[in-house]
Design a protein around this motif. Structure first.
Motif: not given
Length: 354
Positions: A14-23, A208-214, A257-262, A266-270
């Protein structure tokens, strides 16, 4: 999913999924300049312009993708919090109005503040912290009794009553077709408003990121022996959980959720650095701190009362046709447009209020 769960465990997956979708979300939202506040400001000014087009593309791409997956039998969101648990219409109305007012004062909703923070915007960082602390106080602290009282005025039981199409989803195929048509019209509208094709594509990726989360959390929940919440992207709750974990815990419990925020940061910063737009931005005479702080407080309390922020309720909840989510985002629009009109009439408000 079973091999991944065996190798990583549910929490880490779940953490990896959150990070990936967050980026993905952070990159796309920054490039598209996705912002509900900007869309409502255009409407308040009597103009249907490019920011509205971007928001509509994101909204209808999320709705179309999620509803198509549900119709095809590949996704089941009936266990999602926005549908399965008791909801509050009074909370959606009052919280939505407060959130809409707050995002105009702060010049951005929760997701936009997080994205702008990654580019060096100190105003967004400070306002985001105020929003997060207020949300925590509203969820478990001193503001929780007030939130519970307002939420209890008008409630809806979990299940069919919380879905716009009720039990069985008899109109699900019409919703999916209608959302696809609306998406096409939104893309055409965006092109007519001279929105760059790359920005429209990025807006669609936000949806599509919203869809990816679900889809990802549903797939993990179906493959796991543990009880896994089916959820998608939202920011008020995960931001609060992340901040509180950093302050109170020696280690972070892995989760979506813990992975989503960072990941978003990171994605926005890059993207900001890649576009050469990263720079420090401070408060100034035209950006009074008191207006931003008031906006952060209103959004923090409003999001907890409404059951989500502009993304959590507006896109994630809206995509699964949760009644309270649609009411909340409608009231966010009303509150934002009314506040924008007030600011245009009284530019010094609220600093000039007595």
């Amino acid at each position: 999913m079973e091999p991944l769960i065996d190798r990583l465990g549910e929490g880490r997956l779940l953490l990896v999924s959150g990070v990936g979708l967050g980026v993905v979300f952070g990159c796309a939202a920054y490039h598209a300049r996705f912002c509900l506040r900007a869309a409502t400001a255009e409407v308040a000014g009597g103009r249907l312009g490019p920011r509205l087009a971007v928001w509509l593309v994101a909204f209808f791409s999320a709705l179309a993708a999620v509803q198509a997956a549900i119709l095809a039998g590949g996704l089941d969101v009936s266990a999602a919090r926005q549908l399965a648990t008791t909801g509050s219409l009074s909370g959606a109305i009052i919280g939505g109005l407060l959130f809409g007012c707050g995002m105009i004062l702060a010049r951005g909703c929760a997701s936009r503040l997080l994205v702008l923070s990654a580019s060096g915007n100190l105003r967004a960082i400070v306002t985001g912290l105020v929003l997060t602390l207020t949300a925590q106080a509203s969820l478990r602290g001193s503001l929780a009794p007030l939130r519970e009282t307002l939420a209890g005025i008008w409630t809806l039981p979990g299940g069919a009553a919380r879905s716009l199409i009720g039990a069985g989803g008899a109109f699900a195929h019409w919703v999916a077709v209608g959302a696809l048509i609306a998406l096409i019209l939104a893309l055409v509208f965006g092109l007519r408003q001279r929105v760059r094709a790359s920005e429209l594509i990025a807006a669609a990726i936000v949806g599509l990121a919203i869809f990816g989360g679900w889809q990802l959390t549903f797939a993990i929940s179906r493959a796991s022996f543990e009880v896994i919440a089916v959820q998608s992207i939202t920011f008020s709750g995960p931001s609060t959980d992340t901040l509180m974990a950093l302050v109170n815990a020696s280690s972070l419990p892995p989760g979506f959720g813990i992975g989503l925020v960072p990941g978003v940061v990171f994605g926005a910063m890059v993207t900001a650095f890649a576009k050469g737009e990263a720079r420090v931005q401070r408060f100034g005479p035209d950006t009074p701190m008191e207006r931003y702080l008031m906006g952060g407080v209103l959004m923090g309390f409003g999001s907890m009362l409404a059951g989500g922020c502009a993304v959590g309720a507006g896109l994630s909840g809206g995509a699964i046709l949760a009644t309270t989510a649609w009411v909340a985002v409608l009231c966010m629009w009303i509150g934002a447009v009314a506040t924008e009109l007030l600011l245009r009439a009284r530019p010094g408000w609220p600093a000039t209020a007595r």
